[in-house]
Design a protein around this motif. Structure first.
Motif, PDB file in Angstrom:
ATOM      1  N   VAL A   7     -41.693 -19.879   5.057  1.00  0.00           N
ATOM      2  CA  VAL A   7     -41.777 -19.971   6.516  1.00  0.00           C
ATOM      3  C   VAL A   7     -40.406 -19.809   7.139  1.00  0.00           C
ATOM      4  O   VAL A   7     -39.381 -20.134   6.544  1.00  0.00           O
ATOM      5  CB  VAL A   7     -42.426 -21.295   6.983  1.00  0.00           C
ATOM      6  N   ARG A   8     -40.425 -19.293   8.341  1.00  0.00           N
ATOM      7  CA  ARG A   8     -39.209 -19.166   9.131  1.00  0.00           C
ATOM      8  C   ARG A   8     -39.392 -20.004  10.383  1.00  0.00           C
ATOM      9  O   ARG A   8     -40.420 -19.930  11.040  1.00  0.00           O
ATOM     10  CB  ARG A   8     -38.959 -17.718   9.497  1.00  0.00           C
ATOM     11  N   LEU A   9     -38.384 -20.794  10.686  1.00  0.00           N
ATOM     12  CA  LEU A   9     -38.423 -21.662  11.860  1.00  0.00           C
ATOM     13  C   LEU A   9     -37.298 -21.261  12.795  1.00  0.00           C
ATOM     14  O   LEU A   9     -36.139 -21.214  12.388  1.00  0.00           O
ATOM     15  CB  LEU A   9     -38.182 -23.125  11.467  1.00  0.00           C
ATOM     16  N   ALA A  10     -37.657 -20.974  14.024  1.00  0.00           N
ATOM     17  CA  ALA A  10     -36.646 -20.703  15.039  1.00  0.00           C
ATOM     18  C   ALA A  10     -36.259 -22.036  15.651  1.00  0.00           C
ATOM     19  O   ALA A  10     -37.116 -22.800  16.083  1.00  0.00           O
ATOM     20  CB  ALA A  10     -37.193 -19.757  16.099  1.00  0.00           C
ATOM     21  N   ARG A  11     -34.966 -22.303  15.688  1.00  0.00           N
ATOM     22  CA  ARG A  11     -34.477 -23.554  16.281  1.00  0.00           C
ATOM     23  C   ARG A  11     -33.982 -23.281  17.691  1.00  0.00           C
ATOM     24  O   ARG A  11     -33.060 -22.500  17.899  1.00  0.00           O
ATOM     25  CB  ARG A  11     -33.346 -24.137  15.440  1.00  0.00           C
ATOM     26  N   HIS A  12     -34.633 -23.936  18.639  1.00  0.00           N
ATOM     27  CA  HIS A  12     -34.247 -23.830  20.045  1.00  0.00           C
ATOM     28  C   HIS A  12     -32.921 -24.560  20.243  1.00  0.00           C
ATOM     29  O   HIS A  12     -32.663 -25.578  19.587  1.00  0.00           O
ATOM     30  CB  HIS A  12     -35.345 -24.454  20.910  1.00  0.00           C
ATOM     31  N   PRO A  13     -32.045 -24.080  21.158  1.00  0.00           N
ATOM     32  CA  PRO A  13     -30.761 -24.752  21.368  1.00  0.00           C
ATOM     33  C   PRO A  13     -30.874 -26.231  21.732  1.00  0.00           C
ATOM     34  O   PRO A  13     -29.982 -27.013  21.419  1.00  0.00           O
ATOM     35  CB  PRO A  13     -30.127 -23.968  22.521  1.00  0.00           C
ATOM     36  N   SER A  15     -28.716 -23.107  17.961  1.00  0.00           N
ATOM     37  CA  SER A  15     -29.972 -22.416  17.703  1.00  0.00           C
ATOM     38  C   SER A  15     -29.806 -21.546  16.471  1.00  0.00           C
ATOM     39  O   SER A  15     -28.714 -21.362  15.956  1.00  0.00           O
ATOM     40  CB  SER A  15     -30.362 -21.572  18.911  1.00  0.00           C
ATOM     41  N   GLY A  16     -30.898 -21.005  16.014  1.00  0.00           N
ATOM     42  CA  GLY A  16     -30.837 -20.107  14.871  1.00  0.00           C
ATOM     43  C   GLY A  16     -32.159 -20.059  14.142  1.00  0.00           C
ATOM     44  O   GLY A  16     -33.120 -20.732  14.507  1.00  0.00           O
ATOM     45  N   LEU A  17     -32.185 -19.247  13.117  1.00  0.00           N
ATOM     46  CA  LEU A  17     -33.378 -19.071  12.306  1.00  0.00           C
ATOM     47  C   LEU A  17     -33.149 -19.733  10.956  1.00  0.00           C
ATOM     48  O   LEU A  17     -32.127 -19.491  10.308  1.00  0.00           O
ATOM     49  CB  LEU A  17     -33.670 -17.581  12.132  1.00  0.00           C
ATOM     50  N   LEU A  18     -34.092 -20.578  10.557  1.00  0.00           N
ATOM     51  CA  LEU A  18     -34.010 -21.262   9.278  1.00  0.00           C
ATOM     52  C   LEU A  18     -35.167 -20.812   8.412  1.00  0.00           C
ATOM     53  O   LEU A  18     -36.223 -20.419   8.924  1.00  0.00           O
ATOM     54  CB  LEU A  18     -34.055 -22.776   9.467  1.00  0.00           C
ATOM     55  N   ARG A  19     -34.970 -20.881   7.112  1.00  0.00           N
ATOM     56  CA  ARG A  19     -36.012 -20.489   6.174  1.00  0.00           C
ATOM     57  C   ARG A  19     -36.348 -21.670   5.277  1.00  0.00           C
ATOM     58  O   ARG A  19     -35.446 -22.380   4.814  1.00  0.00           O
ATOM     59  CB  ARG A  19     -35.531 -19.320   5.320  1.00  0.00           C
ATOM     60  N   LEU A  43     -36.935 -30.520  14.545  1.00  0.00           N
ATOM     61  CA  LEU A  43     -37.215 -29.308  13.779  1.00  0.00           C
ATOM     62  C   LEU A  43     -37.837 -29.657  12.432  1.00  0.00           C
ATOM     63  O   LEU A  43     -38.820 -29.047  12.011  1.00  0.00           O
ATOM     64  CB  LEU A  43     -35.939 -28.491  13.571  1.00  0.00           C
ATOM     65  N   MET A  44     -37.296 -30.664  11.769  1.00  0.00           N
ATOM     66  CA  MET A  44     -37.819 -31.036  10.461  1.00  0.00           C
ATOM     67  C   MET A  44     -39.197 -31.678  10.571  1.00  0.00           C
ATOM     68  O   MET A  44     -40.016 -31.552   9.651  1.00  0.00           O
ATOM     69  CB  MET A  44     -36.825 -31.949   9.747  1.00  0.00           C
ATOM     70  N   ILE A  45     -39.492 -32.326  11.685  1.00  0.00           N
ATOM     71  CA  ILE A  45     -40.841 -32.867  11.871  1.00  0.00           C
ATOM     72  C   ILE A  45     -41.825 -31.722  12.123  1.00  0.00           C
ATOM     73  O   ILE A  45     -42.971 -31.780  11.668  1.00  0.00           O
ATOM     74  CB  ILE A  45     -40.861 -33.937  12.975  1.00  0.00           C
ATOM     75  N   ARG A  46     -41.389 -30.665  12.802  1.00  0.00           N
ATOM     76  CA  ARG A  46     -42.259 -29.480  12.932  1.00  0.00           C
ATOM     77  C   ARG A  46     -42.578 -28.922  11.550  1.00  0.00           C
ATOM     78  O   ARG A  46     -43.717 -28.538  11.266  1.00  0.00           O
ATOM     79  CB  ARG A  46     -41.597 -28.395  13.783  1.00  0.00           C
ATOM     80  N   LEU A  47     -41.563 -28.863  10.683  1.00  0.00           N
ATOM     81  CA  LEU A  47     -41.788 -28.388   9.316  1.00  0.00           C
ATOM     82  C   LEU A  47     -42.729 -29.329   8.570  1.00  0.00           C
ATOM     83  O   LEU A  47     -43.637 -28.881   7.873  1.00  0.00           O
ATOM     84  CB  LEU A  47     -40.452 -28.245   8.579  1.00  0.00           C
ATOM     85  N   LEU A  48     -42.540 -30.632   8.731  1.00  0.00           N
ATOM     86  CA  LEU A  48     -43.413 -31.612   8.099  1.00  0.00           C
ATOM     87  C   LEU A  48     -44.856 -31.465   8.597  1.00  0.00           C
ATOM     88  O   LEU A  48     -45.803 -31.564   7.815  1.00  0.00           O
ATOM     89  CB  LEU A  48     -42.896 -33.019   8.370  1.00  0.00           C
ATOM     90  N   ALA A  49     -45.035 -31.207   9.890  1.00  0.00           N
ATOM     91  CA  ALA A  49     -46.379 -30.994  10.439  1.00  0.00           C
ATOM     92  C   ALA A  49     -47.001 -29.747   9.820  1.00  0.00           C
ATOM     93  O   ALA A  49     -48.203 -29.726   9.519  1.00  0.00           O
ATOM     94  CB  ALA A  49     -46.322 -30.882  11.955  1.00  0.00           C
TER      95      ALA A  49
END
Length: 188
Positions: free
Chosen positions: A27-33, A5-9, A40-46
Motif C-alpha cells: 500500500v501507498r499512503l499519501a501524508r497530508h501536510p 507531506s509525502g508518499l509512504l509505502r 497516518l499510522m492509525i489509517r494504516l492500522l484501520a
C-alpha cells in the motif's frame, strides 16, 4: 501539526484469524501536510483491520465529506466507510446514510473516551456502526514505527493486532466498543 507531506509505502502480510482473511498488500499512503505520524499510522492500522482488495484510502483531509478509507461493493456502491479521529455526530450520521457499515478508529486517550460519551444515543446505536477507542500509549508506540518504507507482519486475533517489524512486535487492542454501551458492535 504534521511534520511533512509525502508518499509512504507499507508492505503488509496480514493474517486476520478473526475474519479468516490472509493476504499480502503493498500500500501507498499519501501524508497530508497537516497529518501527524500518529494519525497516518492509525489509517494504516484501520486498513489492516479491514483489509480487502476493494478497500482504498480516501481523501478525507483534502476533500470535505470523504472517508479515511472506503470499501466498495461489487456494484461500485460504498460497503464500508471508515473514519479516523473524533468525527462529529453529524458527520457520522451522513456517513451512515452513505454506507451500510461505518467504522470509527478513535484515538487521543481520555479525549476519545469523552468523545464517545458525548455522542448522542441515536449515533451510538446506528446500525452497522463499530467504534474502536485506541489506547494513547499504543498509538504513540505505533507512530514511532512510521518510516518512508515499512514492512509489517500483521496477526489479528481475538480483538488484538500484533504488528511485527525489524524493531520487534507491537500489540494493539482493537476490540470494538459496544454500540450504545449495551449491545456488541458488528464485527469487521
Amino acid at each position: 501539526m504534521g511534520e511533512r507531506s509525502g508518499l509512504l509505502r507499507a508492505d503488509l502480510r496480514i493474517d486476520d484469524l478473526d475474519r479468516g482473511h490472509h493476504g499480502v498488500y503493498a500500500v501507498r499512503l499519501a501524508r497530508h501536510p497537516s497529518e501527524t505520524a500518529e494519525r497516518l499510522m492509525i489509517r494504516l492500522l484501520a486498513f489492516i483491520g479491514h483489509a480487502d482488495t476493494a478497500l482504498n484510502f480516501g481523501r478525507d483531509l483534502c476533500v470535505a465529506g470523504e472517508p479515511a478509507l472506503l470499501q466498495t461493493a461489487a456494484d461500485g456502491s460504498p460497503a464500508l466507510w471508515v473514519e479516523v479521529g473524533l468525527p462529529g455526530a453529524r458527520r457520522l450520521l451522513q456517513a451512515a446514510g452513505r454506507a451500510p457499515r461505518l467504522s470509527v478508529w478513535a484515538f487521543g486517550g481520555r479525549a476519545a473516551e469523552a468523545w464517545w460519551q458525548r455522542l448522542p444515543a441515536r449515533v451510538q446505536t446506528l446500525p452497522g456502526l463499530e467504534v474502536r477507542l485506541l489506547a494513547a500509549a499504543e498509538t504513540a508506540a505505533l507512530a514511532a514505527r512510521m518510516a518512508r518504507t515499512m514492512r509489517f507482519g500483521c496477526r489479528l486475533q481475538h480483538g488484538r493486532c500484533e504488528l511485527t517489524d525489524a524493531a520487534g512486535t507491537l500489540t494493539l487492542q482493537l476490540q470494538p466498543r459496544p454500540a450504545g454501551g449495551t449491545r456488541p458492535a458488528p464485527s469487521a
